[in-house]
Design an enzyme around this catalytic site. Structure first.
Site, PDB file in Angstrom:
ATOM      1  CG  ASN A   1      -2.002   1.046   1.107  1.00  0.00           C
ATOM      2  OD1 ASN A   1      -2.262   1.584   0.026  1.00  0.00           O
ATOM      3  ND2 ASN A   1      -2.619   1.378   2.213  1.00  0.00           N
ATOM      4  CG  ASP A   2       2.094   2.580   3.737  1.00  0.00           C
ATOM      5  OD1 ASP A   2       0.988   3.113   3.573  1.00  0.00           O
ATOM      6  OD2 ASP A   2       2.429   1.974   4.763  1.00  0.00           O
ATOM      7  CB  VAL A   3       5.893   0.628  -1.527  1.00  0.00           C
ATOM      8  CG1 VAL A   3       6.573   0.275  -0.212  1.00  0.00           C
ATOM      9  CG2 VAL A   3       5.039  -0.513  -2.027  1.00  0.00           C
ATOM     10  CB  VAL A   4       1.931   1.872  -5.013  1.00  0.00           C
ATOM     11  CG1 VAL A   4       2.850   0.771  -5.493  1.00  0.00           C
ATOM     12  CG2 VAL A   4       0.804   1.290  -4.173  1.00  0.00           C
TER      13      VAL A   4
ATOM     14  CB  ALA B   1       2.505   4.794   6.597  1.00  0.00           C
TER      15      ALA B   1
END
Lengths: 109, 465
Positions: free
Chosen positions: B391-394, B432
């Protein structure tokens, strides 16, 4: 205790060695490196053995033994867990190891 | 006086630790480096038995055996997905051990005078002892909190309450004052108070740190423990402790900075960012905004007729143990002529490099794993990006929303692809704790369900095309 300046010298030089030694590490290895460094400071076990072996009050010995147990967990667990992680990179597929990659591809993050 | 051969043996061990650390920094030498470090540690710990007349040797040996058993069994049993909290745990007990050693040493020092009735220790020894006690306790308590956050024993979101900054500053100030007290009048009870203050500082330091930043704090605490071991080495007059501890302290600090840079954050921002309050706290609740979801068959059509697919694996994939199913899906797509790559974000998983470990465990061919910088230019020409449990990495908020806790973190440019498919269990935000605008993008399709289950259905549907 010998000369504080001698100790300070060793300390400062070790700081530079520590930084220099991992200056260019790939993010792929951050986790195992952290874990391996963690295991190395488990050598506090040595200090725990010495203070326990030179204590005589039962309470001090108990505290010392607790320190020995904790330090041994840190050291043994740290090295074993790091080895397990690093095994993942080398099992059965020699050609696919990160080592086979040229440096520019694997590093820099 | 320590015999010369002992000093030389310690020197040899210290050199081995340097070589071990150097080995760990390169993939080809990492494993042998680790083994060398382990061998040096064992040798270093045998030496005191050979030259000192230690008391309680049987008890010490039993304690070593107990610690070894706990450490080895724990390290063998732990899942690869739980590696970060395990590292935190090992680090914490190391810090605790260092603090206890320093407490005992303080107790040894109390009331000791030389033949002239003068205290033989200089103030610097007391200061180093106080430092070891405080920072060792900080590392112990801080690591316990990081463990609780990663193990879901408590919320992984930043915990901030009114007065936390004041409490933190007060504990820090008290520890400094108390350390000075230790220097001027050593006593065991003063050391115990110091340890308690250290525990409080550790907890207050880590509570406000949010999910994705926790691994960086583990690295920082790791460096702290290294420094306490170094200070302990000074107190005990033991060179191998001094060198090993300093090495880990310096390397750990440097590693912390590298990791923070990989996330586009400063360490100060990671530690104290949440104290400023407001938007950095993120959202813990699931959103009820409308999204477009589809069934496995629809997604299978998207994938089956795409020319180029990029897969973004995340922690959710690893937790669901779906790596093998994913690999099979990739093979089937490859056989249909689709070009498939995996895009690996440096901090995918729970720690930098964690995802590589997880996928290597699942025997995903290493050549298919592409690092962020290598693949980011390819998203524009990609038909479908399949995001599995990430999720957070995109999350484009890293580029567009200055208030977001991940702002500045380099991300995978999945939003530039023609279609984005998220495999998700629910609409709950990622690690996050912030919502991902990409989920509401018109190009995005969601397939809800457990990653393993969804990938299994997807695999069957692609085969049936």
């Amino acid at each position: 205790m010998s000369e504080p300046i001698v100790w300070l010298t060793i300390f400062v030089l070790s700081v530079f060695v520590g930084i220099e030694v991992i200056a260019k590490v790939s993010s792929t290895l951050h986790t195992p490196l952290m874990s391996g460094a963690n295991a190395i400071h488990g050598v506090i076990l040595l200090g725990a053995i010495i203070v326990t072996g030179t204590s005589d009050h039962w309470f001090a010995v108990t505290i010392g033994l607790l320190a020995v147990v904790l330090a041994a967990i840190n050291m043994v667990g740290g090295f074993v867990v790091t080895d397990r992680m690093l095994q993942m990179f080398s099992v059965k597929r020699p050609a696919a190891r990160p080592a086979s990659r040229p440096d520019e591809g694997a590093g820099e993050r | 006086m320590t015999p010369t051969w002992v000093q030389l043996a310690y020197l040899a061990c210290a050199v081995c630790f340097i070589l071990a650390l150097k080995g760990l920094a390169g993939p080809r030498t990492a494993r042998s480096g680790n083994l060398l470090g382990a061998a040096a540690a064992v040798v270093a710990c045998v030496i005191p038995f050979l030259y000192l007349e230690l008391d309680h040797v049987p008890l010490i040996l039993v304690a070593i055996a107990v610690g070894t058993a706990i450490g080895a069994v724990g390290a063998r049993r732990v899942q690869m997905t739980q590696m970060p909290q395990m590292v935190a745990l090992f680090n914490g007990v190391g810090g605790g051990a260092a603090a206890l050693v320093a407490l005992l040493e303080l107790e040894h020092m109390v009331g000791v005078t030389d033949t002239l009735g003068v205290d033989p220790y200089n103030w610097f020894v007391y200061a180093a002892t106080a430092f070891t006690i405080v920072v060792g306790a900080v590392s112990f308590a801080g690591s316990a909190v990081t463990f609780a956050k990663l193990q879901d024993l408590m919320s992984s979101r930043p915990v901030v309450f009114r007065g936390l900054p004041v409490a933190f500053a007060a504990a820090l100030l008290a520890a400094v004052v108390w350390s000075v007290l230790t220097v001027t009048s050593a006593a065991l009870w003063i050391g115990v108070v110091l340890a308690v203050l250290g525990l409080a500082i550790g907890v207050l330091l880590v509570l406000p740190v949010g999910g994705a930043d926790v691994p960086i704090v583990i690295s920082l605490l790791n460096a702290f423990t290294g420094l306490t071991v170094a200070a302990g080495g000074y107190v005990l007059g033991n060179t191998v402790l001094l060198v090993a501890g300093t090495l880990v302290g310096a390397a750990g600090t440097f590693l912390t900075l590298l990791m923070a840079r990989a996330m586009g954050r400063s360490v100060a921002n990671i530690l104290f960012g949440a104290l400023k309050g407001g938007s950095t706290l993120g959202a813990g609740e699931a959103s009820d905004r409308p999204v477009r979801s589809a069934g496995p068959e629809d997604v299978a059509i998207l994938l089956g007729y795409a020319a180029k697919v990029i897969i973004v694996p995340g922690y959710g994939l690893a937790v669901a143990q779906a790596q093998h199913t994913l690999r099979e899906l990739v093979e089937v797509l490859g056989a249909r002529g689709t070009a498939v790559d995996y895009a690996i974000h440096p901090v995918a998983g729970r720690m930098p490099g964690h995802m590589n470990v997880l996928l290597a465990e699942a025997q995903v061919p290493y050549e298919q794993l592409k690092e962020m910088d290598d693949i980011n230019g390819e998203f524009k020409q990609t038909d479908v990006v399949l995001v599995v449990g990430a999720n957070d990495v995109v999350n484009p908020a890293a580029k567009t929303t200055p208030a977001a806790p991940i702002y500045g973190m380099p991300i995978l440019d999945a939003d530039e692809a023609r279609q984005i498919v998220f495999l998700k269990r629910s609409m709950r935000p990622g690690f996050a704790g912030i919502e991902n605008e990409l989920l509401f993008d018109p190009k995005t399709t969601l397939l809800f369900g457990d990653a393993k289950d969804s990938l299994g259905k997807l695999l069957a549907a692609v085969k049936a095309l």
